[in-house]
Design a protein around this motif. Structure first.
Motif, PDB file in Angstrom:
ATOM      1  N   GLU A  87       0.774  -1.189  -0.090  1.00 48.48           N
ATOM      2  CA  GLU A  87       0.121   0.076  -0.015  1.00 48.48           C
ATOM      3  C   GLU A  87       0.852   1.115   0.006  1.00 48.48           C
ATOM      4  O   GLU A  87       0.648   2.213  -0.705  1.00 48.48           O
ATOM      5  N   ARG A  88       2.108   1.515   0.466  1.00 44.00           N
ATOM      6  CA  ARG A  88       2.527   2.465   0.887  1.00 44.00           C
ATOM      7  C   ARG A  88       3.403   2.791  -0.419  1.00 44.00           C
ATOM      8  O   ARG A  88       4.089   3.866  -0.684  1.00 44.00           O
ATOM      9  N   HIS A  89       3.328   1.611  -1.472  1.00 43.31           N
ATOM     10  CA  HIS A  89       4.099   2.229  -2.675  1.00 43.31           C
ATOM     11  C   HIS A  89       3.073   2.544  -3.846  1.00 43.31           C
ATOM     12  O   HIS A  89       3.561   2.465  -4.955  1.00 43.31           O
ATOM     13  N   LEU A  90       1.994   2.848  -3.512  1.00 39.69           N
ATOM     14  CA  LEU A  90       1.199   3.484  -4.125  1.00 39.69           C
ATOM     15  C   LEU A  90       1.825   5.184  -4.319  1.00 39.69           C
ATOM     16  O   LEU A  90       2.142   5.492  -3.350  1.00 39.69           O
TER      17      LEU A  90
ATOM     18  N   TRP B 245      -0.326  10.959  -4.684  1.00 39.79           N
ATOM     19  CA  TRP B 245      -1.562  11.628  -4.822  1.00 39.79           C
ATOM     20  C   TRP B 245      -2.765  10.455  -4.549  1.00 39.79           C
ATOM     21  O   TRP B 245      -3.616  10.839  -4.273  1.00 39.79           O
ATOM     22  N   VAL B 246      -2.419   9.178  -4.983  1.00 37.37           N
ATOM     23  CA  VAL B 246      -3.418   8.281  -4.673  1.00 37.37           C
ATOM     24  C   VAL B 246      -3.733   7.985  -3.354  1.00 37.37           C
ATOM     25  O   VAL B 246      -4.772   7.973  -2.972  1.00 37.37           O
ATOM     26  N   ARG B 247      -2.750   7.821  -2.318  1.00 31.86           N
ATOM     27  CA  ARG B 247      -2.834   7.785  -1.011  1.00 31.86           C
ATOM     28  C   ARG B 247      -3.514   9.034  -0.401  1.00 31.86           C
ATOM     29  O   ARG B 247      -4.306   9.013   0.638  1.00 31.86           O
ATOM     30  N   ALA B 248      -3.242  10.070  -1.000  1.00 31.16           N
ATOM     31  CA  ALA B 248      -3.679  11.418  -0.538  1.00 31.16           C
ATOM     32  C   ALA B 248      -5.441  11.571  -0.737  1.00 31.16           C
ATOM     33  O   ALA B 248      -6.165  11.902  -0.047  1.00 31.16           O
ATOM     34  N   ALA B 249      -5.592  11.120  -1.966  1.00 33.21           N
ATOM     35  CA  ALA B 249      -6.974  11.099  -2.468  1.00 33.21           C
ATOM     36  C   ALA B 249      -7.870   9.988  -1.880  1.00 33.21           C
ATOM     37  O   ALA B 249      -9.122  10.059  -1.644  1.00 33.21           O
ATOM     38  N   ARG B 250      -7.234   8.916  -1.243  1.00 28.30           N
ATOM     39  CA  ARG B 250      -7.967   7.671  -0.907  1.00 28.30           C
ATOM     40  C   ARG B 250      -9.145   8.100   0.205  1.00 28.30           C
ATOM     41  O   ARG B 250     -10.245   7.404  -0.041  1.00 28.30           O
ATOM     42  N   PRO B 251      -8.844   8.815   1.195  1.00 30.17           N
ATOM     43  CA  PRO B 251      -9.995   9.142   2.228  1.00 30.17           C
ATOM     44  C   PRO B 251     -11.125   9.697   1.544  1.00 30.17           C
ATOM     45  O   PRO B 251     -12.332   9.436   2.218  1.00 30.17           O
TER      46      PRO B 251
ATOM     47  N   ARG C  56       2.384   3.394 -14.009  1.00 29.55           N
ATOM     48  CA  ARG C  56       3.337   4.126 -13.287  1.00 29.55           C
ATOM     49  C   ARG C  56       2.532   5.468 -12.632  1.00 29.55           C
ATOM     50  O   ARG C  56       3.364   5.930 -11.835  1.00 29.55           O
ATOM     51  N   LYS C  57       1.212   6.046 -13.262  1.00 28.00           N
ATOM     52  CA  LYS C  57       0.921   6.915 -12.553  1.00 28.00           C
ATOM     53  C   LYS C  57       0.456   6.833 -11.435  1.00 28.00           C
ATOM     54  O   LYS C  57       0.001   7.785 -10.636  1.00 28.00           O
ATOM     55  N   VAL C  58      -0.073   5.545 -11.101  1.00 32.90           N
ATOM     56  CA  VAL C  58      -0.732   5.291  -9.654  1.00 32.90           C
ATOM     57  C   VAL C  58       0.394   4.292  -8.825  1.00 32.90           C
ATOM     58  O   VAL C  58       0.286   4.484  -7.593  1.00 32.90           O
ATOM     59  N   LEU C  59       1.283   3.739  -9.366  1.00 27.22           N
ATOM     60  CA  LEU C  59       2.299   3.015  -8.542  1.00 27.22           C
ATOM     61  C   LEU C  59       3.566   3.510  -8.470  1.00 27.22           C
ATOM     62  O   LEU C  59       4.226   4.014  -9.807  1.00 27.22           O
TER      63      LEU C  59
ATOM     64  N   ASP D  76     -24.875  27.393 -27.368  1.00 31.86           N
ATOM     65  CA  ASP D  76     -23.630  28.055 -27.059  1.00 31.86           C
ATOM     66  C   ASP D  76     -23.148  27.515 -25.825  1.00 31.86           C
ATOM     67  O   ASP D  76     -23.745  27.627 -24.740  1.00 31.86           O
ATOM     68  N   ALA D  77     -22.134  26.885 -25.719  1.00 39.80           N
ATOM     69  CA  ALA D  77     -21.911  26.323 -24.389  1.00 39.80           C
ATOM     70  C   ALA D  77     -20.248  26.327 -24.359  1.00 39.80           C
ATOM     71  O   ALA D  77     -19.299  26.136 -25.529  1.00 39.80           O
ATOM     72  N   GLN D  78     -19.500  26.282 -23.176  1.00 40.24           N
ATOM     73  CA  GLN D  78     -18.171  26.043 -22.812  1.00 40.24           C
ATOM     74  C   GLN D  78     -17.869  24.612 -22.971  1.00 40.24           C
ATOM     75  O   GLN D  78     -18.441  24.028 -22.202  1.00 40.24           O
ATOM     76  N   VAL D  79     -16.779  24.243 -23.764  1.00 40.76           N
ATOM     77  CA  VAL D  79     -16.491  22.791 -23.706  1.00 40.76           C
ATOM     78  C   VAL D  79     -15.171  22.509 -23.125  1.00 40.76           C
ATOM     79  O   VAL D  79     -14.061  23.353 -23.722  1.00 40.76           O
ATOM     80  N   ALA D  80     -14.885  22.102 -21.975  1.00 42.02           N
ATOM     81  CA  ALA D  80     -13.620  21.962 -21.569  1.00 42.02           C
ATOM     82  C   ALA D  80     -13.216  20.370 -21.280  1.00 42.02           C
ATOM     83  O   ALA D  80     -14.270  19.608 -21.385  1.00 42.02           O
ATOM     84  N   LYS D  81     -11.940  20.171 -21.388  1.00 46.72           N
ATOM     85  CA  LYS D  81     -11.292  18.796 -21.489  1.00 46.72           C
ATOM     86  C   LYS D  81     -10.468  18.707 -20.000  1.00 46.72           C
ATOM     87  O   LYS D  81      -9.727  19.495 -19.576  1.00 46.72           O
ATOM     88  N   VAL D  82     -10.972  17.617 -19.360  1.00 46.59           N
ATOM     89  CA  VAL D  82     -10.257  17.228 -18.082  1.00 46.59           C
ATOM     90  C   VAL D  82      -9.362  15.990 -18.533  1.00 46.59           C
ATOM     91  O   VAL D  82      -9.860  14.916 -18.637  1.00 46.59           O
ATOM     92  N   THR D  83      -8.097  16.361 -18.494  1.00 47.89           N
ATOM     93  CA  THR D  83      -7.167  15.198 -18.676  1.00 47.89           C
ATOM     94  C   THR D  83      -6.279  14.455 -17.413  1.00 47.89           C
ATOM     95  O   THR D  83      -5.669  13.659 -17.665  1.00 47.89           O
ATOM     96  N   ASP D  84      -6.290  15.400 -16.419  1.00 44.17           N
ATOM     97  CA  ASP D  84      -5.613  14.770 -15.143  1.00 44.17           C
ATOM     98  C   ASP D  84      -6.303  13.959 -14.677  1.00 44.17           C
ATOM     99  O   ASP D  84      -7.473  14.019 -14.051  1.00 44.17           O
ATOM    100  N   PHE D  85      -5.513  12.787 -14.197  1.00 45.50           N
ATOM    101  CA  PHE D  85      -6.239  11.862 -13.224  1.00 45.50           C
ATOM    102  C   PHE D  85      -6.645  12.162 -12.040  1.00 45.50           C
ATOM    103  O   PHE D  85      -7.706  11.929 -11.321  1.00 45.50           O
ATOM    104  N   LYS D  86      -5.744  13.062 -11.419  1.00 46.95           N
ATOM    105  CA  LYS D  86      -5.998  13.659 -10.055  1.00 46.95           C
ATOM    106  C   LYS D  86      -7.506  14.416  -9.891  1.00 46.95           C
ATOM    107  O   LYS D  86      -8.153  14.070  -9.207  1.00 46.95           O
ATOM    108  N   ASP D  87      -7.569  15.024 -11.048  1.00 51.14           N
ATOM    109  CA  ASP D  87      -8.982  16.003 -11.085  1.00 51.14           C
ATOM    110  C   ASP D  87      -9.988  15.006 -11.247  1.00 51.14           C
ATOM    111  O   ASP D  87     -11.123  15.126 -10.520  1.00 51.14           O
ATOM    112  N   MET D  88      -9.654  13.985 -12.362  1.00 52.34           N
ATOM    113  CA  MET D  88     -10.973  12.977 -12.630  1.00 52.34           C
ATOM    114  C   MET D  88     -11.384  12.418 -11.433  1.00 52.34           C
ATOM    115  O   MET D  88     -12.446  12.026 -10.741  1.00 52.34           O
ATOM    116  N   THR D  89     -10.329  11.877 -10.331  1.00 49.89           N
ATOM    117  CA  THR D  89     -10.766  11.235  -9.153  1.00 49.89           C
ATOM    118  C   THR D  89     -11.522  11.928  -8.278  1.00 49.89           C
ATOM    119  O   THR D  89     -12.424  11.608  -7.786  1.00 49.89           O
ATOM    120  N   ALA D  90     -11.246  13.176  -8.156  1.00 47.34           N
ATOM    121  CA  ALA D  90     -11.831  14.091  -7.173  1.00 47.34           C
ATOM    122  C   ALA D  90     -13.196  14.229  -7.535  1.00 47.34           C
ATOM    123  O   ALA D  90     -14.141  14.490  -6.756  1.00 47.34           O
TER     124      ALA D  90
END
Lengths: 376, 77
Positions: A211-214, A217-223, A346-349, B30-44
């Motif tokens: 788990e600690r090798h994630l 950002w993955v670990r931060a997002a987990r909760p 690699r983005k998550v591991l 008429d609308a704004q189209v935005a792309k979200v490519t970052d996995f962190k943003d997707m996850t949130a």
């Protein structure tokens, strides 16, 4: 929001608003139509398919020997006939397999798989994850969101890995093609051992407490994952017409994309068929050469080919005396471990976990190769 | 109206974006189209499968290319 009521469909009611729309309806619906209409078309196409398929051997012989004037029994003639027969044959079979798979897959979604796996204990979870990995449709670039989704549902890390290993390795198109080209035994062996590697490798990774090798950002997002998951929309369940359309769409998407791989694979296979003398491969890829399995894995890992492209090569290698264990190990390492997938994961591991992942899966494939060379 | 397309940039994500723009155009919206490519943003945002589409902040579908009809409905047509 600016609304300009100029669209032709502005006042037309839409059934989708009620959530009754078949999921992932084709971008351009082919005339709409009913379930009956689709079934009639399928029956008609099946007849055409059957008729054309029966003509293929004669067609290949005519093309190679009469039209091109190659000598019967010559190497080039043999290779050409193999190519002209196998290309349409494999593509036609692929059409059939992919359509069936597309329909079956409409019963599964990543969200449903995740719900099924949530709250499963480790061992049973690994088995289920590997099985679901073979049938759950997901775009390969969706691997990271899918991984996060599994974490959000509390699926253990090892179970998640069983899924991620099985998904590319036990490729249903490869299973289908192996079945039609090499018989049910080879197909069942491939599927069974692929699942076993995914189950065991996932279980082992789970036991290693990685788990600690994630990534951080993955670990931060987990909760916060469970809360974020509440935003997920409910996907409407497709009806039967929608499922048949899913098959058609799979054919368009998959066959449209993999046919060059298949043709390339058959060309390589044809070359082996025509030019490699009988039995020569048994010295290098046979049971007696102990180093052939690790060599096949080492060669296969950096290589990447579509599963559908590798099957014709496998067929030709077996025909020339390569042993089944070595060939299975080669095939598995080509499709299960690939560079593009590593880059995505690699983005998550962290590097360490990624190496463990490659190492454990590679070792599993190695064992499978040795086992079959020993038993068969 | 804000339309967000979630995806790292694979073929299906491009297809979804193209389709969304085409539907907007045809409907004269008429609308704004935005792309979200970052996995962190997707996850949130709770996107666990791509491509995904959100309209004005609400996720409408994930893991598939939506149909023309669905898009029109989400755009309020």
């Amino acid at each position: 929001m600016k609304l300009l009521e100029t669209g032709r469909e502005a006042n037309r009611g839409c059934s989708c608003a009620g959530g009754k729309c078949p999921a992932g309806e084709p971008v351009a619906p082919s005339g709409g139509g009913t379930l009956k209409g689709r079934l009639a078309l399928i029956v008609a196409l099946a007849f055409v398919w059957w008729f054309v398929y029966g003509m293929l051997p004669a067609f290949a012989g005519y093309l190679a020997y009469d039209l091109l004037g190659l000598a019967r029994g010559s190497r080039l003639g043999g290779a050409a006939e193999f190519f002209f027969y196998d290309t349409p044959k494999v593509l036609m079979l692929l059409l059939l397999v992919v359509y069936g798979v597309g329909v079956v897959r409409s019963f599964f979604t990543p969200a449903r798989t995740r719900r099924l796996l949530a709250g499963k204990s480790e061992a049973a979870g690994n088995v289920m994850a590997a099985l679901l990995g073979t049938v759950t449709p997901f775009c390969s670039c969706s691997a990271v969101p899918l991984f996060m989704g599994f974490l959000s549902a509390g699926v253990p890390l090892g179970v998640t890995f069983s899924f991620l290993i099985a998904a590319p390795m036990v490729n249903e198109v490869a299973v289908g093609l192996l079945y039609v080209l090499l018989g049910w035994k080879v197909a069942a062996l491939y599927m069974g051992t692929g699942l076993a590697v995914a189950i065991v490798a996932g279980f082992v990774i789970g036991r290693l407490n990685m788990e600690r090798h994630l990534e951080d950002w993955v670990r931060a997002a987990r909760p916060n994952l469970a809360a974020a998951g509440a935003a997920e929309p409910d996907e409407p369940e497709p009806d039967w017409a929608g499922r048949l359309d899913a098959g058609t769409r799979a054919v368009r998407d998959i066959v449209g994309k993999v046919w060059p791989w298949v043709v390339a694979g058959i060309a390589v296979g044809a070359g082996i068929h025509g030019y490699v003398p009988e039995g020569v491969l048994s010295a290098i890829m046979g049971k007696s050469a102990w180093w052939s399995v690790p060599a096949a894995v080492a060669l296969g890992v950096p290589m990447y080919s579509n599963a559908a492209g590798i099957v014709p090569v496998v067929q030709a290698l077996l025909e020339k005396g390569a042993s089944l264990g070595t060939v299975l190990a080669f095939m598995m390492s080509v499709i299960a471990l690939s560079l593009p997938e590593m880059v995505i994961l690699r983005k998550v591991l962290k590097m360490r976990l990624l190496c463990v992942f490659v190492g454990v899966v590679g070792l599993g494939i190695l064992l499978v190769g040795y086992l079959f060379n020993m038993v068969l | 109206m804000l339309i967000e397309i979630f995806g790292p940039g694979c073929a299906k994500c491009h297809e979804t974006e193209k389709l969304a723009r085409a539907v907007l155009n045809e409907a004269g919206l008429d609308a704004q189209v935005a792309k979200v490519t970052d996995f962190k943003d997707m996850t949130a945002r709770g996107v666990f499968a791509t491509p995904a589409v959100a309209v004005d902040g609400a996720l409408k579908c994930s893991g598939r290319v939506p149909s023309r009809k669905e898009l029109l409905a989400w755009f309020g047509k």
